[in-house]
Write a protein that holds these residues in place. Structure first.
Motif, PDB file in Angstrom:
ATOM      1  N   SER A  62      -7.170  10.457  -1.160  1.00 12.38           N
ATOM      2  CA  SER A  62      -7.945   9.835  -0.090  1.00 12.38           C
ATOM      3  C   SER A  62      -7.291  10.018   1.272  1.00 12.38           C
ATOM      4  N   GLN A  63      -6.061  10.543   1.305  1.00 11.62           N
ATOM      5  CA  GLN A  63      -5.380  10.801   2.576  1.00 11.62           C
ATOM      6  C   GLN A  63      -5.176  12.299   2.791  1.00 11.62           C
ATOM      7  N   GLY A  64      -5.978  13.098   2.105  1.00 10.90           N
ATOM      8  CA  GLY A  64      -5.933  14.542   2.338  1.00 10.90           C
ATOM      9  C   GLY A  64      -5.231  15.343   1.263  1.00 10.90           C
ATOM     10  N   ASP A  80      -2.784  23.461  -3.874  1.00 11.99           N
ATOM     11  CA  ASP A  80      -2.569  22.217  -3.129  1.00 11.99           C
ATOM     12  C   ASP A  80      -1.489  21.359  -3.756  1.00 11.99           C
ATOM     13  N   ILE A  81      -1.169  21.668  -5.006  1.00 12.84           N
ATOM     14  CA  ILE A  81      -0.267  20.765  -5.724  1.00 12.84           C
ATOM     15  C   ILE A  81       1.174  21.102  -5.358  1.00 12.84           C
ATOM     16  N   SER A  82       1.786  20.172  -4.664  1.00  9.53           N
ATOM     17  CA  SER A  82       3.168  20.395  -4.254  1.00  9.53           C
ATOM     18  C   SER A  82       3.838  19.051  -4.081  1.00  9.53           C
ATOM     19  N   GLY A  83       5.098  19.086  -3.823  1.00  7.34           N
ATOM     20  CA  GLY A  83       5.849  17.845  -3.654  1.00  7.34           C
ATOM     21  C   GLY A  83       5.721  17.296  -2.242  1.00  7.34           C
ATOM     22  N   GLY A  84       6.305  16.141  -2.013  1.00  7.76           N
ATOM     23  CA  GLY A  84       6.270  15.525  -0.697  1.00  7.76           C
ATOM     24  C   GLY A  84       6.826  14.119  -0.763  1.00  7.76           C
ATOM     25  N   THR A  85       6.343  13.288   0.133  1.00 10.62           N
ATOM     26  CA  THR A  85       6.888  11.942   0.271  1.00 10.62           C
ATOM     27  C   THR A  85       5.801  10.896   0.070  1.00 10.62           C
ATOM     28  N   SER A  96       0.850  -1.181   0.000  1.00 15.67           N
ATOM     29  CA  SER A  96       0.000   0.000   0.000  1.00 15.67           C
ATOM     30  C   SER A  96       0.888   1.234   0.000  1.00 15.67           C
ATOM     31  N   VAL A  97       0.265   2.393  -0.143  1.00 22.40           N
ATOM     32  CA  VAL A  97       1.025   3.643  -0.161  1.00 22.40           C
ATOM     33  C   VAL A  97       0.435   4.579   0.877  1.00 22.40           C
ATOM     34  N   GLU A  98       1.286   5.159   1.687  1.00 23.36           N
ATOM     35  CA  GLU A  98       0.848   6.165   2.654  1.00 23.36           C
ATOM     36  C   GLU A  98       1.445   7.491   2.245  1.00 23.36           C
TER      37      GLU A  98
END
Lengths: 188, 187
Positions: free
Chosen positions: B117-119, B169-174, B109-111
């Motif tokens: 679905s995770q915000g 809202d569109i930005s980078g992350g992990t 799975s991916v967190e």
């Protein structure tokens, strides 16, 4: 006056008070006493360390034997030397590599208290490699690291542990790490 | 002066110890993403060729760690781009292959707080889960797990950004890829 002369003549030390060493005066003693101690293999020692599973990720080294661990397991590393734990990850190994299915043995290491007092058990690690290694009780649903919540073992009790390895910031390659397993008598 | 050694030995008692501190060795091999127990690599087709999207958007660091970069595109024909379209649904197929090189079946799975679905705002899917896609009307997959047996691959993992995503809202992350043995923590 007569008395004083007498005392001075016999012995300069025999004055009243401090320097009277009594009847056992000696200048030095060197007394040899025997002490017997024996080292035992890890699984027979006072703090027993016994590998669980089929010996893929663990082995007993030397005589008497001490437990050692390998991740990935030895055979897999032989057949695929480049296989390893990915970086910036958290890996949990709760059993040996061959242990699958309903009858699998859980845990990689059984730590048992063969002493005569209850003890608290946890593990510590010093490393330059940024690898973090924790032990956890495989029957604990929260998998809390022993160092945060040491296992309390009464005489004869054991805890079966798995390994949690964090590779945050770790470099590629093989790392030889030392994990120090500590058991301390609890103060009743 | 003659031996003063007494006969009795100071034998160890019946087993009480105050503390024991035993140093034991572990040998751990840390590998790049392509050779890891959960390997992550550029998606390849059945002939073993890296897909163009994977070639363009998947980066591999010096530490052989994978990342995704959609901020710049340098086309071989000389054209270039600096980002995705606003107010558009953008899909990137065939980015990554994730393989279970462990010794047990796992659920992948991916967190990430980037995932809708995770915000967050984006969706992530693997080719072989698209048929089981469970949408909630927004077109986003809410079933983001796939089961991988030993040696199995979640192939051609892709990312999409739905139309109407808030530009801010569109930005980078992990993205955290999680593989847990099937059956989870129920022992």
């Amino acid at each position: 006056m007569k008395r004083r002369r007498f005392l001075a003549g016999v012995s300069g030390l025999a004055s009243t008070g401090g320097l009277a060493l009594g009847t056992g005066a000696f200048t030095s003693v060197s007394a040899e006493r025997n002490l017997e101690v024996r080292t035992a293999a890890d699984d027979e020692a006072l703090l027993s360390l016994r590998q669980l599973g089929s010996g893929e990720r663990s082995e007993s080294d030397g005589t008497p034997g001490t437990v050692e661990f390998s991740f990935p397991g030895d055979e897999r590393r032989l057949s695929n030397p480049s296989l390893g734990l990915g970086t910036d990850s958290v890996y949990e190994f709760d059993r040996d590599a061959e242990e699958t299915g309903q009858s699998a043995t859980e845990g990689l290491l059984r730590i048992q208290n063969n002493g005569t007092q209850p003890v608290e058990v946890y593990a510590e690690q010093q490393t330059d490699s940024d690898l973090e290694i924790e032990l956890y009780d495989v029957t604990d649903a929260d998998k809390t690291a022993l160092r945060d919540n040491p296992a309390v073992l009464n005489v004869g009790e054991h805890v079966d542990v798995g390994f949690r390895i964090r590779t945050t910031g770790t470099n590629l390659g093989t790392h030889d790490e030392t994990l120090t397993i500590v058991a301390e008598a609890t103060n009743d | 002066m003659g031996s003063l050694a007494a006969g009795s030995a100071a034998a160890m008692g019946t087993g009480a110890f105050t503390s024991v501190s035993a140093d034991r060795t572990l040998s751990i091999n840390v590998a790049g993403d392509a050779s890891a127990l959960l390997s992550i690599s550029k998606a390849k087709d059945t002939d073993g060729n890296v897909y163009p999207n994977a070639e363009e958007y998947v980066e591999v660091s010096e530490n052989e760690e994978v990342s995704l970069d959609f901020t710049q595109v340098d086309d071989t024909d000389g054209a270039s781009a600096s980002g995705i379209n606003r107010d558009a649904k953008t899909i990137f197929d065939n980015l990554l292959d994730i393989t279970n090189n462990g010794t047990q079946e796992v659920v992948l799975s991916v967190e990430s707080d980037l995932i809708a679905s995770q915000g967050g705002y984006l969706g992530i899917y693997a080719e072989n889960t698209q048929e089981d896609e469970d949408t909630d009307g927004t077109g986003l997959s809410t079933n983001q797990t796939t089961t991988l047996g030993v040696g199995d691959t979640a192939a051609n993992i892709g990312i999409y950004i739905p139309k109407g995503s808030n530009f801010d809202d569109i930005s980078g992350g992990t993205l955290t890829f999680v593989a847990e043995k099937s059956g989870g923590n129920q022992d």
